[in-house]
Design an enzyme around this catalytic site. Sequence first.
Site, PDB file in Angstrom:
ATOM      1  N   ASP A 113     -20.813  28.253   0.467  1.00 12.79           N
ATOM      2  CA  ASP A 113     -21.545  27.194   1.144  1.00 12.79           C
ATOM      3  C   ASP A 113     -20.791  26.904   2.448  1.00 12.79           C
ATOM      4  O   ASP A 113     -19.643  27.307   2.629  1.00 12.79           O
ATOM      5  CB  ASP A 113     -21.654  25.952   0.250  1.00 12.79           C
ATOM      6  CG  ASP A 113     -22.826  25.058   0.664  1.00 12.79           C
ATOM      7  OD1 ASP A 113     -23.300  25.176   1.819  1.00 12.79           O
ATOM      8  OD2 ASP A 113     -23.269  24.236  -0.150  1.00 12.79           O
ATOM      9  N   TRP A 114     -21.436  26.194   3.355  1.00 17.47           N
ATOM     10  CA  TRP A 114     -20.893  26.010   4.698  1.00 17.47           C
ATOM     11  C   TRP A 114     -19.618  25.144   4.671  1.00 17.47           C
ATOM     12  O   TRP A 114     -19.690  23.958   4.429  1.00 17.47           O
ATOM     13  CB  TRP A 114     -21.981  25.424   5.592  1.00 17.47           C
ATOM     14  CG  TRP A 114     -22.855  26.464   6.242  1.00 17.47           C
ATOM     15  CD1 TRP A 114     -23.144  26.540   7.579  1.00 17.47           C
ATOM     16  CD2 TRP A 114     -23.536  27.592   5.645  1.00 17.47           C
ATOM     17  NE1 TRP A 114     -23.940  27.650   7.827  1.00 17.47           N
ATOM     18  CE2 TRP A 114     -24.193  28.307   6.675  1.00 17.47           C
ATOM     19  CE3 TRP A 114     -23.628  28.097   4.358  1.00 17.47           C
ATOM     20  CZ2 TRP A 114     -24.940  29.474   6.439  1.00 17.47           C
ATOM     21  CZ3 TRP A 114     -24.376  29.256   4.117  1.00 17.47           C
ATOM     22  CH2 TRP A 114     -25.012  29.921   5.150  1.00 17.47           C
TER      23      TRP A 114
END
Length: 867
Positions: A287-288
């Site tokens: 995920d970012w």
Amino acid sequence: MKLAVGLACLVGSHLAATGSLKSKAKLEKRAWATSEPSYPSPWMNPNAAGWEQAYQWAKDFVSQMTLLEKVNLTTGVGWEGEQCVGQTGAIPRLGLRSLCLHDSPLGIRGTDYNSAFPSGQTTAATWDRTLFYKRGYAMGKEARGKGINVLLGPVAGPLGRMPAGGRNWEGFSPDPVLTGIAMAETVKGIQDAGVIACAKHLIGDEQEHFRQVGDGFDIDESLSSNIDDRTMHELYLWPFADAVRAGVGSVMCAYNQVNNSYSCHNSKLLNGLLKNELGFQGFVMSDWQAQHTGVASAVAGLDMTMPGDTVFNSGLSFWGANLTVAVLNGTLPAYRLDDMAMRIMAAFFKVRGTQDVDLDPINFSFWTLDTYGPIHWGAKEGHQQINFHVDVREDHSRLIREIAAKGTVLLKNEGALPLDKPKFLAVIGEDAGPNHNGPNSCDDRGCVGGTLAMGWGSGTANFPYLVTPDAALQAQAIKDGSRYESVLSNHAMETIRKVVSQDNVTAVVFVNANSGEGYITVDGNRGDRNNLTLWNGGDELIKNVASWCSNTIVVIHSVGPVLLTDWYDHPNITAILWAGLPGQESGNAITDVLYGKVNPAGRSPFTWGATREGYGADVLYDPDDARVPQQNFTEGVFIDYRYFDKHNTRVIYEFGHGLSYTTFEYRNLQIQKHNVSAYIPTTGLTEPAPTFGEHSTNYSDYLYPEGFHRANRYIYPYVNSTDLELASGDPYYGQTADQFLPPNATSSDPQPLLRSSGKNSPGGNPQLYDVLYTVTADITNTGALEGDEVVQLYVSLGGPDDPKVMLRDFARLHIKPGETVKFEGKLTRRDLSTWDVTLQDWVIRDHTKMVFLGKSSRKLVLGALLN
Ligand SMILES: *[C@@H]1O[C@H](CO)[C@@H](O)[C@H](O)[C@H]1NC(C)=O
Ligand SMILES: *[C@@H]1O[C@H](CO)[C@@H](O)[C@H](O)[C@H]1NC(C)=O
Ligand SMILES: *[C@@H]1O[C@H](CO)[C@@H](O)[C@H](O)[C@H]1NC(C)=O
Ligand SMILES: *[C@@H]1O[C@H](CO)[C@@H](O)[C@H](O)[C@H]1NC(C)=O
Ligand SMILES: *[C@@H]1O[C@H](CO)[C@@H](O)[C@H](O)[C@H]1NC(C)=O
Ligand SMILES: *[C@@H]1O[C@H](CO)[C@@H](O)[C@H](O)[C@H]1NC(C)=O
Ligand SMILES: *[C@@H]1O[C@H](CO)[C@@H](O)[C@H](O)[C@H]1NC(C)=O
Ligand SMILES: *[C@@H]1O[C@H](CO)[C@@H](O)[C@H](O)[C@H]1NC(C)=O
Ligand SMILES: *[C@@H]1O[C@H](CO)[C@@H](O)[C@H](O)[C@H]1NC(C)=O
Ligand SMILES: *[C@@H]1O[C@H](CO)[C@@H](O)[C@H](O)[C@H]1NC(C)=O
Ligand SMILES: *[C@@H]1O[C@H](CO)[C@@H](O)[C@H](O)[C@H]1NC(C)=O
């Protein structure tokens, strides 16, 4: 966020994979859940079913790649580096442009001339496999039309452990079987359209509070979701297994920790469960900003870092140059980098179905709707045309309207519906009308105003238009010659009273409850809902209208259950509908249902409890003094209806509930047992880890090429200096694998196959999916209208620790009046098994088992013993 690979050696082997500077705190808190090590990271299997051709093409491609090119493929170019929300480096020498990874699970985020589909949760409420697939396919086509290569969805995490969890609506249902089937069909749909799907977020990502350090919370590390092994298998991992079995090309690991090890470098999770047990052949992306270590995350099973920089716009990366250095200095074995590249390219080829790598250009920029602007948005470089405003919607509006109508759940109907040319239709509430600043006025839908048709956060898309209930119902009323008035306010009580207390009025009250992703706070809700009541005085509005009007119909747009306890049984409330988050065709879809153009057959994908406490598990809003908030999943497999059933707690409307304008009868339950061979645990060894191609050991070959233009803060694979320590800048540089990685983390030896895994079958041991029983029954439409019936197959496994009943299969059947249609459901070995934590495999226990066909989890119409 100062995190490094290095320090972990201080805190023992398994914590090496967590590797954060704060790990010292853990020494004092050894009572906390821990995650056992699982190494080495599994390499791809050339014989994995469905991946054989893709593997060969990937092998051809990866064998030609240089070390720098491989690193480029695994590392994002940094936040705002290119047009999409995430992009990899390019491989220009081999003709592969940068891959575009982009949101969202209900459409394409932040662009134009795209569709806004119903949410996952609303789609789940259709209980219609065909619609799950069609929605995936349509979204995949739109993504492809914009030049997107990986669409960041569908969602099975959050699963929906807590009804207040902010992002539950992005996924499907707290029931793992309903979610699993929706995941599989959505994945197939997206990928059949030529775009890689991404099953996210692995795993335990059930709340927004504390999911990350830096959202304004005073904590040292992200929340840890502490999940026991049985619950992991039987609940949270189950739908991911279905996605893997459906051939999903990528999986996104989550922000939260699992058992105090960050999801994106939790080796048990990525190596052990996902790649070994489930035999996942695609790639794991972070995920970012969910990556916190370099080499440790690589050996724990991460294959791609997104968006590539350590923190947004830092210009630094745990991978990029660091990954190049880690291979050159011998800390990370070359096979692991090769395997990352193989997994990415295999997913790419599998989904494209051709060896050709020449991709259509990306024709939009996420960062602006302006036609011209910098292609490297963060660096403000490369001014050119960046938006081509390609219209990718086709005729998807029809599908959107169909899903929204078919996903609408008729919770209560005392004969008020369907409407038939009502004399006077009065529509009440802000939720029936427009947002006065426009449907896209708030970034990522992060505000309140007008009718609610999607939640907020990254799981959104811009509306191409939004048909409000007011507009659609007025058009219908005019056509019918009805009188029509709307009061699009929740507070103008005197005006509302005057309108709805007239003779012969049919009042439809629209109300809502919203939630979203934690980086935006709306009305004090930091992603997760603060309460389970309606927003903006909705309960008062309903109660007032009902006190004035004896024909009050309530329509709820919401992100999950709300508490109806105060008013659902009010004698003047003649109907209640849940319309979920319907997307752009909202008004048309609710009109279809209210007027019987679509006979409702949506079924609630979650329980409507009488109280918030009735759900058991709840959001952790207060970390107390925990520097690392601990979320213990102590309720085990008992969430949603399983919890209510276990404690025999009152519900208002149960899981699976939903009414129709016609009636159905269930008869003639038959159970056919199939002759299936006994379960054989998988045995044997993998091949040793392969490498693809050679790499130069002359460090000069890895320097930035002569005259190369570096965009500001952009992440590249090149090194700065032939002094690798300088090039890395890692403050703990110099540690060897032996010093900071767990035993066997870099082993390339053949590895034993897990007994619960499939030798060559993604999704686990293929015998788990053997059909042991077929269950049939005759379903008759005994009413006067055509309609759909959702027949639900539940089992009771009979053990002391088993839920009372669990959904295992379902079918949405279309039946004409007087007609009888045969329901057929299947029970697989997995459906009848429990996870044995000692054996580390699924087993069918001896307890007496029952099968039920029901209209909901609490309306079990037919039942029989399973012999
Ligand atoms: C979770 O469990 C740990 C260890 O068993 C305990 O120390 C902690 O207080 C629990 N947290 C909560 C919120 O119950
Ligand atoms: C988390 O800890 C529990 C309890 O010790 C264990 O059963 C489970 O396998 C662990 N899961 C992971 C992913 O480490
Ligand atoms: C890595 O990708 C960038 C674009 O993202 C490109 O400019 C560069 O040439 C690539 N490097 C290699 C070695 O392919
Ligand atoms: C390499 O990673 C470390 C953290 O492990 C980081 O401090 C450093 O800045 C990174 N180097 C580059 C060139 O991005
Ligand atoms: C209400 O409907 C009834 C039956 O159709 C009719 O007799 C009556 O006049 C109506 N009242 C008004 C105010 O329209
Ligand atoms: C629940 O939260 C919503 C949204 O913030 C708010 O409008 C509503 O008043 C709250 N309900 C109660 C009972 O406080
Ligand atoms: C139902 O509506 C009528 C007006 O039509 C009103 O007189 C009555 O009080 C309402 N009933 C309740 C329980 O509020
Ligand atoms: C390494 O590569 C550089 C540049 O290509 C070259 O000048 C140098 O001679 C090479 N060194 C060795 C030892 O081959
Ligand atoms: C590259 O090297 C220069 C000096 O040699 C240094 O100032 C700079 O920080 C380095 N960049 C990275 C990303 O390490
Ligand atoms: C190798 O490089 C990695 C990445 O920069 C670094 O973390 C590690 O400490 C280095 N190991 C050695 C033995 O130099
Ligand atoms: C490391 O691998 C060897 C050989 O596969 C195995 O015997 C040993 O138990 C492993 N060690 C650990 C700590 O997993």
